[in-house]
Design a protein around this motif. Sequence first.
Motif, PDB file in Angstrom:
ATOM      1  N   ALA A  55       0.847  -1.196   0.000  1.00 48.43           N
ATOM      2  CA  ALA A  55       0.000   0.000   0.000  1.00 48.43           C
ATOM      3  C   ALA A  55       0.880   1.242   0.000  1.00 48.43           C
ATOM      4  O   ALA A  55       2.104   1.151   0.133  1.00 48.43           O
ATOM      5  N   SER A  56       0.240   2.386  -0.143  1.00 48.64           N
ATOM      6  CA  SER A  56       0.949   3.658  -0.285  1.00 48.64           C
ATOM      7  C   SER A  56       0.238   4.712   0.541  1.00 48.64           C
ATOM      8  O   SER A  56      -0.956   4.933   0.382  1.00 48.64           O
ATOM      9  N   ALA A  57       0.991   5.372   1.426  1.00 46.86           N
ATOM     10  CA  ALA A  57       0.362   6.311   2.364  1.00 46.86           C
ATOM     11  C   ALA A  57      -0.295   7.497   1.663  1.00 46.86           C
ATOM     12  O   ALA A  57      -1.363   7.941   2.064  1.00 46.86           O
ATOM     13  N   HIS A  58       0.326   8.009   0.605  1.00 50.03           N
ATOM     14  CA  HIS A  58      -0.255   9.221   0.019  1.00 50.03           C
ATOM     15  C   HIS A  58      -1.600   8.924  -0.639  1.00 50.03           C
ATOM     16  O   HIS A  58      -2.409   9.822  -0.818  1.00 50.03           O
ATOM     17  N   LYS A  59      -1.853   7.657  -0.921  1.00 44.11           N
ATOM     18  CA  LYS A  59      -3.148   7.287  -1.505  1.00 44.11           C
ATOM     19  C   LYS A  59      -4.280   7.361  -0.484  1.00 44.11           C
ATOM     20  O   LYS A  59      -5.436   7.468  -0.851  1.00 44.11           O
ATOM     21  N   TRP A  60      -3.949   7.196   0.797  1.00 44.88           N
ATOM     22  CA  TRP A  60      -5.024   7.338   1.790  1.00 44.88           C
ATOM     23  C   TRP A  60      -5.022   8.735   2.407  1.00 44.88           C
ATOM     24  O   TRP A  60      -5.679   8.985   3.409  1.00 44.88           O
ATOM     25  N   GLY A  61      -4.268   9.651   1.793  1.00 45.85           N
ATOM     26  CA  GLY A  61      -4.242  11.014   2.300  1.00 45.85           C
ATOM     27  C   GLY A  61      -3.087  11.274   3.241  1.00 45.85           C
ATOM     28  O   GLY A  61      -2.992  12.347   3.826  1.00 45.85           O
ATOM     29  N   GLY A  62      -2.212  10.293   3.396  1.00 44.56           N
ATOM     30  CA  GLY A  62      -1.019  10.462   4.221  1.00 44.56           C
ATOM     31  C   GLY A  62       0.086  11.133   3.429  1.00 44.56           C
ATOM     32  O   GLY A  62      -0.125  11.581   2.298  1.00 44.56           O
ATOM     33  N   PRO A  63       1.281  11.218   4.014  1.00 41.33           N
ATOM     34  CA  PRO A  63       2.379  11.901   3.344  1.00 41.33           C
ATOM     35  C   PRO A  63       2.985  11.071   2.213  1.00 41.33           C
ATOM     36  O   PRO A  63       2.824   9.848   2.181  1.00 41.33           O
ATOM     37  N   LEU A 106      11.332   8.661   9.535  1.00 41.04           N
ATOM     38  CA  LEU A 106      10.504   8.538  10.727  1.00 41.04           C
ATOM     39  C   LEU A 106       9.345   9.540  10.797  1.00 41.04           C
ATOM     40  O   LEU A 106       8.208   9.141  11.068  1.00 41.04           O
ATOM     41  N   PRO A 107       9.586  10.842  10.539  1.00 37.50           N
ATOM     42  CA  PRO A 107       8.449  11.771  10.626  1.00 37.50           C
ATOM     43  C   PRO A 107       7.311  11.364   9.681  1.00 37.50           C
ATOM     44  O   PRO A 107       6.141  11.389  10.051  1.00 37.50           O
ATOM     45  N   ALA A 108       7.674  10.976   8.463  1.00 35.45           N
ATOM     46  CA  ALA A 108       6.642  10.597   7.493  1.00 35.45           C
ATOM     47  C   ALA A 108       5.959   9.297   7.898  1.00 35.45           C
ATOM     48  O   ALA A 108       4.749   9.126   7.704  1.00 35.45           O
ATOM     49  N   ILE A 109       6.711   8.374   8.466  1.00 35.61           N
ATOM     50  CA  ILE A 109       6.130   7.090   8.886  1.00 35.61           C
ATOM     51  C   ILE A 109       5.114   7.310  10.010  1.00 35.61           C
ATOM     52  O   ILE A 109       4.015   6.752   9.998  1.00 35.61           O
ATOM     53  N   VAL A 110       5.481   8.155  10.963  1.00 36.35           N
ATOM     54  CA  VAL A 110       4.557   8.455  12.066  1.00 36.35           C
ATOM     55  C   VAL A 110       3.296   9.126  11.517  1.00 36.35           C
ATOM     56  O   VAL A 110       2.166   8.768  11.890  1.00 36.35           O
ATOM     57  N   ALA A 111       3.483  10.079  10.596  1.00 31.20           N
ATOM     58  CA  ALA A 111       2.337  10.772   9.998  1.00 31.20           C
ATOM     59  C   ALA A 111       1.473   9.801   9.197  1.00 31.20           C
ATOM     60  O   ALA A 111       0.240   9.886   9.202  1.00 31.20           O
ATOM     61  N   ALA A 112       2.114   8.867   8.513  1.00 29.47           N
ATOM     62  CA  ALA A 112       1.375   7.895   7.703  1.00 29.47           C
ATOM     63  C   ALA A 112       0.474   7.041   8.584  1.00 29.47           C
ATOM     64  O   ALA A 112      -0.714   6.826   8.273  1.00 29.47           O
ATOM     65  N   ALA A 113       1.021   6.549   9.684  1.00 26.55           N
ATOM     66  CA  ALA A 113       0.233   5.699  10.575  1.00 26.55           C
ATOM     67  C   ALA A 113      -0.905   6.489  11.208  1.00 26.55           C
ATOM     68  O   ALA A 113      -2.042   6.013  11.296  1.00 26.55           O
ATOM     69  N   ALA A 114      -0.599   7.723  11.615  1.00 22.41           N
ATOM     70  CA  ALA A 114      -1.638   8.553  12.237  1.00 22.41           C
ATOM     71  C   ALA A 114      -2.746   8.873  11.244  1.00 22.41           C
ATOM     72  O   ALA A 114      -3.933   8.847  11.578  1.00 22.41           O
ATOM     73  N   SER A 115      -2.360   9.155   9.991  1.00 27.05           N
ATOM     74  CA  SER A 115      -3.385   9.523   9.012  1.00 27.05           C
ATOM     75  C   SER A 115      -4.234   8.315   8.627  1.00 27.05           C
ATOM     76  O   SER A 115      -5.428   8.446   8.371  1.00 27.05           O
TER      77      SER A 115
END
Lengths: 416, 416
Positions: free
Chosen positions: A151-159, A193-202
């Motif tokens: 999967a890809s975080a930016h596809k669900w609105g993440g970074p 790390l910052p993007a990973i944390v943001a991805a999980a939170a989003s």
Amino acid sequence: MLLDAAREAAAEAVGCRPDELVFTPSGTRAVHTGMAGVLAGRRRVGGHLIVSAVEHSSVLHSADVHEADGATVTQVAVDRTGSVDVRSYADALRPDTALACLQSANHEVGTEQPVGAVAEVCRAAGVPLLVDAAQSLGWGPVEGDWSVLTASAHKWGGPAGVGLLVVRKGVRFAPQGPLDERESGRAAGFENLPAIVAAAASLRAVRAEAAQEAVRLRELTDRIRARVPELVPDVEVVGDPERRLPGIVTFSCLYVDGETLLHELDRAGFSVSSGSSCTSSTLTPSHVLRAMGVLSEGNVRVSLPPGTPEADVERFLEVLPGAVAAVREKLGASLPITIATEDALIVDALGKRCPIPVIELAKVIGEVPVGATIRVLSDDEAARLDIPAWCEMRNQEYVGEEPATEGTAYLVRRLS
Amino acid sequence: MLLDAAREAAAEAVGCRPDELVFTPSGTRAVHTGMAGVLAGRRRVGGHLIVSAVEHSSVLHSADVHEADGATVTQVAVDRTGSVDVRSYADALRPDTALACLQSANHEVGTEQPVGAVAEVCRAAGVPLLVDAAQSLGWGPVEGDWSVLTASAHKWGGPAGVGLLVVRKGVRFAPQGPLDERESGRAAGFENLPAIVAAAASLRAVRAEAAQEAVRLRELTDRIRARVPELVPDVEVVGDPERRLPGIVTFSCLYVDGETLLHELDRAGFSVSSGSSCTSSTLTPSHVLRAMGVLSEGNVRVSLPPGTPEADVERFLEVLPGAVAAVREKLGASLPITIATEDALIVDALGKRCPIPVIELAKVIGEVPVGATIRVLSDDEAARLDIPAWCEMRNQEYVGEEPATEGTAYLVRRLS
């Protein structure tokens, strides 16, 4: 600790163990690594790979590399809605099949695939199924007993900069490329790390609203699917009307150049896509629309991200008919070059980009008697898809194609 | 447009054309892609690869993969300061050399490499030189006529998730892996645009202050280099005293366990590294210190990021002696197990982690007459490096090693 917490949150959303999930730099890298790792890990079983014809380019290009290495790839066809048939996957399985891949839902037309049922036949045959869940993971976990998920975080609105690769325990997996101990050896490089944390939170945040938002967006895309054919003549809405993602709707307009229509809509404040976004720099039509056998001419994909206001959809429906009409007027001005021969009328559309060949065909078909044949000469690859699609829409007979001195001759018989 | 602007800014800082530079998801990925691309592109020339012994693990692991594929890799040795000799690179070049790699400066000890001169001999031989500039790019462009350059944004204070790969026009380069048209086909996946823009902006920002800040930090690291041996007994400062990065200083303390010292310093508010940060989860000593032949025991790497206040350095120098003394006291408490034989005193340090074997050796050496031999039995891999390094520091003779029933026997003769 932040990385562990992000991994746990993402694993919970996926429905897997945290130690089965790693973060990659993108969804594309997750697919590349996931496919290469399983194919190498199961080399002893064999090299056969199964993919659907409408996978994302990252899957198809990985398959190309595998094929170039001497292995066999089976591409499973889709029906006119863009969906694969479970039986086709079952039939494609062989004793030497190393891996099967199937997207959870299509990225261009939104059609959901029967992932759970395909996972079941794969599981019964002992073949791991890799599910590219890039389009759907924000809406919910992937059904069924899959083996590998990407999967890809930016596809669900993440970074940007974060993908997920999940490999179930028990799947033979041999990471390729230089050793790197980070992310269980499956994603080389300094962790973002910052993007990973943001991805999980989003992911957690969009999931909290997913059920409610899906109902609302589905109503809006239903509205577009119903209203566009009423508002714009000669339109084909594509994709499965029921089994589809909530926020994607795709249609194709006859006699329209997709790129020009995009510019018209852009001027009106709407950013839509055409054909396949991932191959948009090439001039060949989308491989998804081609595999579905639907019109690629004047293709428009409308994506409604969560939170899209109803008023925007209404304004889009107001603007669209004028935009399409403007493009049609612009493109329809030139007169076709025709040559009448003994047995056919020849339309010389050489050097003209689609949709011109189809527009010229439509202009001259009324000039030949019912039963007569028209030969359209074209050197635009899109004609191969669009002339048959036009015939189906207009109830004319598509006879076939022949090589011509220059380009290809497409034969059409007037039926009505 | 943002991507183009970032590429132009980064290219200006590197000193290359914008179309020679692509953004990758990390410095590690830039190295993996750069090495694989040149090695594949120059396959017809041959498969020989040259690397220095003190490269970053991403380079050495890429070399391992290449070697596993059947090719030959020459590892160029370094001197006791960690520097390669230009002549060694020249000697290593062969008619079938596809690629040579050399870091601009070492990531553990800060020693700068003679990149310009090595680039010259490579250029004369028609062999491309790949420079891993991760450590130095924030301080200035890489000198000389290199062919390929890699770097990492977080190393110059930029965001995680961005690396640079620069391939000069004219270098044969064949990207490996599945096709992806983004970033000239050299970095697959959705571009991390926010991070790329931030990376380019931060590079420009650190460069604006680089000259002035380098002078200031160099004075601070000079101070650490000079004062630590005065404040702490039995210390070896490593790395070149002149040709080195402004902000890195590394030293090793006899009779100290690096990890324990790190914890002591952490409690005092200082975050330092030990051994090799990239292989810190393994228990073997840093490959860099090993290649230099210096003590790895009690190794401490102090990195001063731009802006580090002088007061922090002073406080570090106040805290360090007590921290080292505390660790030495803790480790030195146990009595060595010794067995006197006819021709040697045997110290049984089996099952004890370094620095214990060295501590026990130091404790007993005074008990044997000058000219007598001590056999230290150890199964810790670090002893292989640290016992000879201790002998050199203490002016005792390191005789050599022999396999023992369990572990290895290290032979030391008392000279003084």
